[in-house]
Enzyme design. Structure first.
Site, short mmCIF file in Angstrom:
data_model
loop_
_atom_site.label_atom_id
_atom_site.label_comp_id
_atom_site.label_asym_id
_atom_site.label_seq_id
_atom_site.Cartn_x
_atom_site.Cartn_y
_atom_site.Cartn_z
N ASP A 138 -10.84 0.34 -8.67
CA ASP A 138 -9.49 0.27 -8.03
C ASP A 138 -7.97 -0.02 -8.81
O ASP A 138 -7.92 0.30 -9.96
CB ASP A 138 -9.57 -1.04 -7.17
CG ASP A 138 -8.21 -1.34 -6.44
OD1 ASP A 138 -8.02 -0.03 -5.02
OD2 ASP A 138 -7.35 -2.32 -6.06
N LEU A 139 -7.30 0.72 -7.40
CA LEU A 139 -5.68 1.02 -8.56
C LEU A 139 -4.38 -0.21 -8.80
O LEU A 139 -4.47 -0.80 -9.65
CB LEU A 139 -5.56 2.49 -8.06
CG LEU A 139 -3.59 2.50 -8.42
CD1 LEU A 139 -3.57 2.82 -9.87
CD2 LEU A 139 -3.22 3.66 -7.69
N ASP A 140 -3.92 -0.60 -7.34
CA ASP A 140 -3.73 -1.72 -6.49
C ASP A 140 -4.09 -3.17 -7.60
O ASP A 140 -5.06 -3.54 -6.22
CB ASP A 140 -2.60 -1.52 -5.12
CG ASP A 140 -2.17 -0.34 -5.05
OD1 ASP A 140 -1.71 0.23 -5.71
OD2 ASP A 140 -2.48 0.37 -4.28
N THR A 155 1.04 -3.04 -8.69
CA THR A 155 1.55 -2.74 -7.42
C THR A 155 0.99 -3.79 -6.36
O THR A 155 2.12 -3.49 -5.62
CB THR A 155 0.98 -1.30 -7.44
OG1 THR A 155 -0.14 -1.24 -7.64
CG2 THR A 155 2.23 -0.81 -8.17
N LYS A 186 -4.98 -6.44 1.13
CA LYS A 186 -6.01 -5.74 0.26
C LYS A 186 -6.55 -4.82 0.09
O LYS A 186 -7.74 -5.05 0.60
CB LYS A 186 -5.40 -7.21 -0.87
CG LYS A 186 -4.36 -7.35 -0.87
CD LYS A 186 -4.75 -8.42 -2.28
CE LYS A 186 -3.22 -9.21 -3.45
NZ LYS A 186 -4.15 -10.33 -3.87
N SER A 237 -9.12 5.11 -4.25
CA SER A 237 -8.19 3.78 -4.32
C SER A 237 -7.84 4.42 -2.78
O SER A 237 -8.41 5.52 -1.67
CB SER A 237 -6.92 4.25 -4.55
OG SER A 237 -5.64 3.18 -4.14
N ALA A 238 -7.42 3.23 -1.48
CA ALA A 238 -6.80 3.41 -0.41
C ALA A 238 -5.67 4.01 -0.01
O ALA A 238 -4.92 4.35 0.81
CB ALA A 238 -7.26 2.37 -0.14
N LYS A 264 -11.81 0.73 3.57
CA LYS A 264 -12.69 -0.32 2.91
C LYS A 264 -12.14 -1.40 4.19
O LYS A 264 -11.53 -1.69 4.76
CB LYS A 264 -11.78 -0.82 1.59
CG LYS A 264 -11.84 -0.13 0.53
CD LYS A 264 -11.03 -0.55 -1.41
CE LYS A 264 -10.66 0.73 -1.19
NZ LYS A 264 -10.10 0.20 -3.10
N GLU A 321 -12.74 -4.41 -8.62
CA GLU A 321 -11.82 -4.51 -7.56
C GLU A 321 -11.09 -5.62 -7.50
O GLU A 321 -11.09 -6.79 -8.01
CB GLU A 321 -12.84 -4.28 -6.32
CG GLU A 321 -12.79 -3.04 -5.21
CD GLU A 321 -11.73 -3.03 -4.62
OE1 GLU A 321 -10.40 -3.78 -3.88
OE2 GLU A 321 -11.44 -1.60 -4.61
N ASP A 322 -10.10 -5.72 -6.79
CA ASP A 322 -8.98 -7.38 -6.74
C ASP A 322 -9.25 -7.56 -5.49
O ASP A 322 -8.47 -8.93 -4.33
CB ASP A 322 -7.43 -7.15 -6.75
CG ASP A 322 -6.61 -5.77 -6.49
OD1 ASP A 322 -6.93 -5.15 -5.22
OD2 ASP A 322 -5.84 -6.59 -5.79
C1 BG6 Z 1 -4.17 -0.52 -1.20
C2 BG6 Z 1 -3.73 -1.63 -1.62
O1 BG6 Z 1 -4.47 -0.08 -2.28
O2 BG6 Z 1 -3.85 0.78 -0.58
C3 BG6 Z 1 -2.80 -1.48 0.17
O3 BG6 Z 1 -4.09 -2.41 -1.32
C4 BG6 Z 1 -2.48 -0.26 0.22
O4 BG6 Z 1 -1.91 -2.96 -0.31
C5 BG6 Z 1 -2.89 -0.04 0.20
O5 BG6 Z 1 -1.75 -0.84 2.30
C6 BG6 Z 1 -2.72 2.09 1.32
O6 BG6 Z 1 -1.48 1.92 0.21
P1 BG6 Z 1 -0.54 3.22 0.57
O7 BG6 Z 1 0.36 3.53 -1.21
O8 BG6 Z 1 -1.37 4.47 0.83
O9 BG6 Z 1 0.53 3.23 1.21
MG MG Z 2 -6.45 -3.96 -5.54
#
Ligand code: BG6
Ligand code: MG
Length: 219
Positions: A9-11, A17, A45, A114-115, A145, A169-170
């Site tokens: 996962d990224l964030d 972030t 998240k 990542s989402a 997710k 994943e966090d």
């Molecule tokens: C996820 C984050 O990686 O991405 C969420 O954990 C975030 O907090 C989601 O809302 C969507 O991200 P973005 O950058 O498309 O708004």
């Molecule tokens: Mg995350």
């Protein structure tokens, strides 16, 4: 040498972030007169931008027209982008490069799952764009997710069977997505929050090379 697919996962896993998403959602909620707690934040998240706003409005008992909804989405993203604008390598979380380098050396396929629709932009900012064999982000999936779509797509791109994949994943939603995909789930964060994960570490400094070697060789 065994081959596993390692999906990150990224964030909140690769870069710090998650705190910026929190700040931007909190501002949006408070501006709408809605309280926003850290506990509620855990439920956002890993969840897509649309689903996150739906949840916040639901908590506040507010409904918006389609246009107003879109305006709020744009506002949140503009606010979020202002935080990540100046991001550099120093926002890569502790020992992430150690783990990426080791796995790469061991010829293990690596993917991002990542989402976020901002994922590619962020990876470029922290110079990790070329570190992955596959990138699947919020622009490539239709289901948020805890649906496993993002991780199943990443496995498909890596050409590794889902059961041979490991996910870092966090988020609660992300751990659930990994479990639904029949992958090994590794939570990065607090044990009590990520109790559904197969393993939980506070951060990558707690993940030893021995542990990674065992994961690679696990039958
Ligand atoms: C996820 C984050 O990686 O991405 C969420 O954990 C975030 O907090 C989601 O809302 C969507 O991200 P973005 O950058 O498309 O708004
Ligand atoms: Mg995350």
């Amino acid at each position: 040498m065994n081959k596993r697919g390692f999906i990150f996962d990224l964030d909140g896993v690769i870069v710090d972030t998650a705190k910026y998403h929190f700040l931007a959602w909190k501002k949006l909620a408070n501006d709408l007169g809605i309280d926003f707690t850290e506990h509620q934040n855990e439920q956002l998240k890993g969840v897509s931008r649309v689903k996150s706003l739906e949840k916040i409005l639901d908590w506040g008992g507010i409904s918006l027209s389609e246009d107003a909804f879109q305006d709020q989405m744009n506002k949140k993203n503009t606010d979020y982008l202002s935080y990540i604008e100046t991001m550099k390598e120093d926002e890569i979380l502790v020992d992430v490069p150690k783990v990426l380098d080791y796995l790469k050396n061991e010829k293990q396929p690596l993917a991002l799952g990542s989402a976020s629709k901002n994922a590619r932009k962020i990876l470029k900012k922290v110079s990790l764009y070329d570190s992955f064999d596959a990138i699947v982000d919020g622009t490539n999936v239709t289901k948020a997710k805890p649906d496993p779509e993002v991780f199943l797509k990443a496995a498909e791109e890596l050409e590794i069977h889902p059961e041979q994949c490991v996910v870092f994943e966090d988020s609660i939603a992300g751990v659930q997505a990994a479990n639904k995909a029949n992958m090994i789930s590794i939570g990065i964060g607090e044990q009590d929050v990520l109790s559904e994960a197969d393993f939980v570490f506070k951060d990558f400094s707690e993940i030893s090379i021995d542990f990674l070697t065992q994961l690679i060789n696990k039958q």
